[in-house]
Write a protein that holds these residues in place. Structure first.
Motif, PDB file in Angstrom:
ATOM      1  N   PRO A 114       0.798  -1.240   0.000  1.00  0.00           N
ATOM      2  CA  PRO A 114       0.000   0.000   0.000  1.00  0.00           C
ATOM      3  C   PRO A 114       0.822   1.278   0.000  1.00  0.00           C
ATOM      4  CG  PRO A 114      -1.002  -1.611   1.449  1.00  0.00           C
ATOM      5  CD  PRO A 114       0.303  -2.218   0.983  1.00  0.00           C
ATOM      6  N   GLN A 115       1.834   1.371   0.877  1.00  0.00           N
ATOM      7  CA  GLN A 115       2.613   2.607   0.947  1.00  0.00           C
ATOM      8  C   GLN A 115       3.470   2.802  -0.298  1.00  0.00           C
ATOM      9  OE1 GLN A 115       3.171  -0.097   2.734  1.00  0.00           O
ATOM     10  NE2 GLN A 115       5.346  -0.415   3.214  1.00  0.00           N
ATOM     11  N   GLU A 116       3.872   1.685  -0.922  1.00  0.00           N
ATOM     12  CA  GLU A 116       4.670   1.785  -2.139  1.00  0.00           C
ATOM     13  C   GLU A 116       3.793   2.168  -3.324  1.00  0.00           C
ATOM     14  OE1 GLU A 116       8.407   0.894  -1.853  1.00  0.00           O
ATOM     15  OE2 GLU A 116       7.456   1.605  -0.007  1.00  0.00           O
ATOM     16  N   THR A 117       2.624   1.553  -3.410  1.00  0.00           N
ATOM     17  CA  THR A 117       1.681   1.893  -4.492  1.00  0.00           C
ATOM     18  C   THR A 117       1.284   3.355  -4.422  1.00  0.00           C
ATOM     19  OG1 THR A 117       0.779  -0.363  -4.450  1.00  0.00           O
ATOM     20  CG2 THR A 117      -0.555   1.323  -5.519  1.00  0.00           C
ATOM     21  N   GLU A 118       1.020   3.838  -3.212  1.00  0.00           N
ATOM     22  CA  GLU A 118       0.611   5.242  -3.040  1.00  0.00           C
ATOM     23  C   GLU A 118       1.686   6.183  -3.561  1.00  0.00           C
ATOM     24  OE1 GLU A 118      -0.774   8.320   0.538  1.00  0.00           O
ATOM     25  OE2 GLU A 118      -0.171   6.251   1.004  1.00  0.00           O
ATOM     26  N   ARG A 119       2.931   5.907  -3.223  1.00  0.00           N
ATOM     27  CA  ARG A 119       4.024   6.768  -3.696  1.00  0.00           C
ATOM     28  C   ARG A 119       4.148   6.709  -5.215  1.00  0.00           C
ATOM     29  NH1 ARG A 119       8.029   4.120  -1.724  1.00  0.00           N
ATOM     30  NH2 ARG A 119       8.661   3.151  -3.688  1.00  0.00           N
ATOM     31  N   TRP A 147       5.335   0.376 -13.741  1.00  0.00           N
ATOM     32  CA  TRP A 147       5.376   0.761 -15.157  1.00  0.00           C
ATOM     33  C   TRP A 147       5.430   2.277 -15.314  1.00  0.00           C
ATOM     34  CZ3 TRP A 147       5.448  -3.604 -18.201  1.00  0.00           C
ATOM     35  CH2 TRP A 147       4.936  -4.774 -17.640  1.00  0.00           C
ATOM     36  N   LEU A 148       5.978   2.695 -16.446  1.00  0.00           N
ATOM     37  CA  LEU A 148       5.955   4.111 -16.814  1.00  0.00           C
ATOM     38  C   LEU A 148       4.517   4.556 -17.065  1.00  0.00           C
ATOM     39  CD1 LEU A 148       9.007   4.145 -19.243  1.00  0.00           C
ATOM     40  CD2 LEU A 148       8.820   5.467 -17.123  1.00  0.00           C
ATOM     41  N   PRO A 149       4.247   5.871 -17.046  1.00  0.00           N
ATOM     42  CA  PRO A 149       2.870   6.373 -17.219  1.00  0.00           C
ATOM     43  C   PRO A 149       2.238   5.991 -18.555  1.00  0.00           C
ATOM     44  CG  PRO A 149       4.302   8.100 -16.357  1.00  0.00           C
ATOM     45  CD  PRO A 149       5.186   6.963 -16.729  1.00  0.00           C
ATOM     46  N   ASP A 150       3.004   6.005 -19.637  1.00  0.00           N
ATOM     47  CA  ASP A 150       2.420   5.825 -20.969  1.00  0.00           C
ATOM     48  C   ASP A 150       3.024   4.666 -21.746  1.00  0.00           C
ATOM     49  OD1 ASP A 150       0.801   8.176 -20.621  1.00  0.00           O
ATOM     50  OD2 ASP A 150       2.623   9.349 -20.977  1.00  0.00           O
ATOM     51  N   CYS A 179       3.488   9.749  -8.061  1.00  0.00           N
ATOM     52  CA  CYS A 179       4.552  10.148  -8.999  1.00  0.00           C
ATOM     53  C   CYS A 179       4.177   9.835 -10.447  1.00  0.00           C
ATOM     54  CB  CYS A 179       5.857   9.447  -8.638  1.00  0.00           C
ATOM     55  SG  CYS A 179       6.539   9.930  -7.040  1.00  0.00           S
ATOM     56  N   ASN A 180       2.900   9.468 -10.657  1.00  0.00           N
ATOM     57  CA  ASN A 180       2.374   9.182 -11.999  1.00  0.00           C
ATOM     58  C   ASN A 180       2.870   7.874 -12.587  1.00  0.00           C
ATOM     59  OD1 ASN A 180       0.813  11.591 -12.170  1.00  0.00           O
ATOM     60  ND2 ASN A 180       2.685  12.736 -12.651  1.00  0.00           N
ATOM     61  N   TYR A 220      16.912   4.375 -13.925  1.00  0.00           N
ATOM     62  CA  TYR A 220      16.588   5.807 -13.937  1.00  0.00           C
ATOM     63  C   TYR A 220      15.406   6.145 -14.826  1.00  0.00           C
ATOM     64  CZ  TYR A 220      20.699   6.162 -11.156  1.00  0.00           C
ATOM     65  OH  TYR A 220      21.593   5.979 -10.131  1.00  0.00           O
ATOM     66  N   CYS A 221      14.980   5.200 -15.643  1.00  0.00           N
ATOM     67  CA  CYS A 221      13.793   5.448 -16.460  1.00  0.00           C
ATOM     68  C   CYS A 221      12.540   5.631 -15.602  1.00  0.00           C
ATOM     69  CB  CYS A 221      13.582   4.308 -17.460  1.00  0.00           C
ATOM     70  SG  CYS A 221      13.281   2.696 -16.704  1.00  0.00           S
ATOM     71  N   VAL A 222      12.547   5.080 -14.385  1.00  0.00           N
ATOM     72  CA  VAL A 222      11.371   5.215 -13.515  1.00  0.00           C
ATOM     73  C   VAL A 222      11.692   5.883 -12.176  1.00  0.00           C
ATOM     74  CG1 VAL A 222       9.869   3.420 -14.444  1.00  0.00           C
ATOM     75  CG2 VAL A 222      11.713   2.781 -12.893  1.00  0.00           C
ATOM     76  N   LYS A 223      12.850   6.484 -12.057  1.00  0.00           N
ATOM     77  CA  LYS A 223      13.191   7.150 -10.801  1.00  0.00           C
ATOM     78  C   LYS A 223      12.305   8.373 -10.544  1.00  0.00           C
ATOM     79  CE  LYS A 223      15.959   4.868  -8.305  1.00  0.00           C
ATOM     80  NZ  LYS A 223      17.376   4.653  -8.454  1.00  0.00           N
ATOM     81  N   ASP A 224      11.743   8.946 -11.598  1.00  0.00           N
ATOM     82  CA  ASP A 224      10.821  10.079 -11.422  1.00  0.00           C
ATOM     83  C   ASP A 224       9.382   9.618 -11.298  1.00  0.00           C
ATOM     84  OD1 ASP A 224      12.869  11.952 -11.523  1.00  0.00           O
ATOM     85  OD2 ASP A 224      12.742  12.147 -13.709  1.00  0.00           O
ATOM     86  N   PHE A 225       9.158   8.304 -11.330  1.00  0.00           N
ATOM     87  CA  PHE A 225       7.792   7.776 -11.329  1.00  0.00           C
ATOM     88  C   PHE A 225       7.551   6.777 -10.197  1.00  0.00           C
ATOM     89  CE2 PHE A 225       8.836   8.981 -15.710  1.00  0.00           C
ATOM     90  CZ  PHE A 225       7.845   9.933 -15.939  1.00  0.00           C
TER      91      PHE A 225
END
Length: 371
Positions: free
Chosen positions: A226-231, A252-255, A235-236, A270-275
């Motif tokens: 739960p806490q990981e999914t929320e974060r 997964w990435l947003p798109d 972060c999209n 790093y492809c998902v460090k912002d997500f």
């Protein structure tokens, strides 16, 4: 530093890393260079092992059994390390297990294995010096709490430094590759645990009836917690299972249906460090008592098919402790083939750290890993 050591009751014995000139020759203190020199000396003295085998130093309470087996997906992306007398401290042992993924995963795992050791040791030493020099810090008030806070802060800073270093590494592509990292430090009768990812540490302790029971020391950081999914969602990023992988939640990435990570914390990637993916460790501690027998650190290849109780029983039923990790891995391989038919066997690795030494003396004995 003598006063600081006494306040920590000898558990944080003062040590001095040699001051060495860095490559520019300006005489500046280079902590990492000193740690690397320390590691080389430890390797020469059979205090460090990075391959399957055993570690036990004369007079030490510890006995470590290590084993890794390549899966059916290509190169083995797991690696590990055990360092007895970590940082020249007689009462300290470092254990780390790393599970790489992605095209460059095996390179990332090995790089993190080396970097986390030097970074942690340098930062821990600096933290000790700062705490000793801080006139406003009453270390005598709660030595255990202060010791834990120093280790926690050291682990957090070390992991952040290692991840930042990876991002700018000139020879390793970490955009779509990464690694988990489960590390522990035994200092006297306390173990400090830092976990990034979904490898797991399980303690075996004796009940009043004499039976061994498992105590899970870490959280498997999966995207569906739960806490990981929320974060991740904040972060999209996205969390869902593929149609043919019921129950296996991925990040997964947003798109895009990429990269599909089965963990929510890792170095690199790093492809998902912002997500939503982070490399922040969960840091905990555990006091070791006479009832505690050993701790096992293993990659998810073990825990996907072996329960905590089964792992403890497999290890405790192994007559030769030197073969404990190997037997656990072999049992996991058999369980994988039985429970997951048609699915390629994962890389499977384990470290078993026994807390009480036998009456015989044994050193490092490398073991040939089957392919």
């Amino acid at each position: 530093m003598g006063h600081f050591s006494s306040m920590f009751n000898g558990l944080a014995r003062s040590f001095s890393l040699k001051k060495r000139k860095n490559s520019s020759g300006n005489g500046k203190y280079d902590g990492r260079e000193a740690v690397e020199a320390m590691a080389k000396e430890a390797k020469k003295n059979d205090l460090i092992l990075r391959s399957s085998g055993t570690v036990n130093v004369d007079g030490s309470k510890n006995f470590a059994s290590l084993f890794s087996r390549r899966g059916e997906k290509g190169v083995n992306q797991d690696c590990f390390i055990v360092w007895e007398e970590f940082g020249c401290q007689e009462d300290m042992t470092f254990c780390g297990i790393f599970d790489g993924h992605g095209p460059w995963g095996h390179f990332v795992a090995k790089k993190v294995r080396e970097s986390i050791v030097s970074s942690l040791l340098c930062i821990w030493q600096e933290s000790l010096a700062e705490a000793s020099a801080d006139p406003d810090l009453d270390l005598d008030s709660d030595k255990k709490l202060q010791r834990f806070n120093i280790w926690k802060d050291s682990f957090l800073k070390a992991c952040a430094a290692v991840d930042q270093e990876l991002e700018h590494h000139p020879k390793i592509d970490t955009f779509y590759s990464g690694t988990t990292a489960l590390t522990i430090v035994r200092q006297g009768e306390v173990i400090f645990i830092a976990n990034v990812g979904d490898s797991r540490a399980v303690l075996a302790t004796t009940c009043d009836d004499g039976n061994l029971v498992p105590v899970q020391l870490t959280v498997d950081f999966k995207p569906n917690l739960p806490q990981e999914t929320e974060r991740i969602i904040q972060c999209n990023g996205r969390v869902f299972c593929l149609d043919d992988e019921c129950g296996v939640h991925r990040l997964w990435l947003p798109d895009e249906e990429s990269p599909g990570l089965a963990m929510s914390r890792a170095f690199g990637d790093y492809c998902v460090k912002d997500f939503g993916l982070i490399s922040v460790p969960d840091v905990t501690q555990r006091h070791i008592t006479s009832k505690d027998q050993f701790v096992v650190l293993a990659t998810d290849g073990v825990w996907d098919v072996i329960s905590n109780q089964e792992a403890v029983e497999i290890i405790s039923d192994t007559p030769d402790r030197a073969k404990a990790a190997k037997r656990l891995v072999q049992c996991a391989v058999r369980a994988w083939k039985r429970k997951r038919r048609g699915i390629a066997v994962d890389d499977i690795s384990a470290i078993v750290l026994f807390f009480h030494s036998n009456h015989f003396c044994q050193h490092i004995y490398p073991v040939t890993t089957p392919k």
